[in-house]
Design a protein around this motif. Structure first.
Motif: not given
Length: 155
Positions: A55, A91, A95, A98-99
């Protein structure tokens, strides 16, 4: 995937992968179950580098503790697994969460291997902010599967 284990001497074994790599398993200095837990933590840790990289993000100061509670009698399987993620990144917090969840729920094959028989919890500290603490993974509720006794290295 294939691994071949060969006895070297005493309680030392060589593991060779089908990719031509090898390492020594030195029981009881490090038991096979400690190697397994290390592999599990290394799997999710590597996801926390690879997913952000795809990303265009960077993770630094990454550390993940893995702690298990096991049955006291053979086969001494994992009953609970707690993963404590600590890292910084460029980030936002959502985020970063979410990782972690992507690793736990989808990408980390070792976590997904034990998920049906082990209650899994996790904590996440991102950029110094505690985002989750002892959060339960809904799909990691454990079970009562008994795989029987086996003779192996002491653990």
């Amino acid at each position: 995937m294939k691994v071949t284990i060969s006895h070297l001497d005493e309680m030392r074994f060589e593991a060779k992968t089908d990719r031509g790599q090898s390492f020594v398993i030195d029981c009881p200095v490090i038991s096979p179950i400690e190697y397994f837990l290390s592999g599990l933590v290394a799997c999710t840790t590597s996801d926390l580098i690879a997913i952000p990289k795809k990303q265009g993000k960077t993770v630094t100061n990454l550390s993940v503790d893995g702690e298990v509670v096991r049955n006291e009698t053979p086969p001494c399987k994992f009953n609970t697994l707690h993963l404590d993620y600590r890292f910084d990144s460029d980030a936002d917090d959502m985020t970063a969460l979410r990782w972690v969840m992507g690793s736990i729920e989808t990408y980390c094959s070792t976590i997904n291997t034990v998920r049906d028989t082990t209650k899994i919890t996790y904590s996440v500290t991102h950029n110094g902010n505690v985002l989750r603490e002892n959060e339960e993974v809904i799909s990691g509720q454990g079970g009562n599967v008994d795989f029987g006794e086996i003779e192996a290295c002491p653990s």
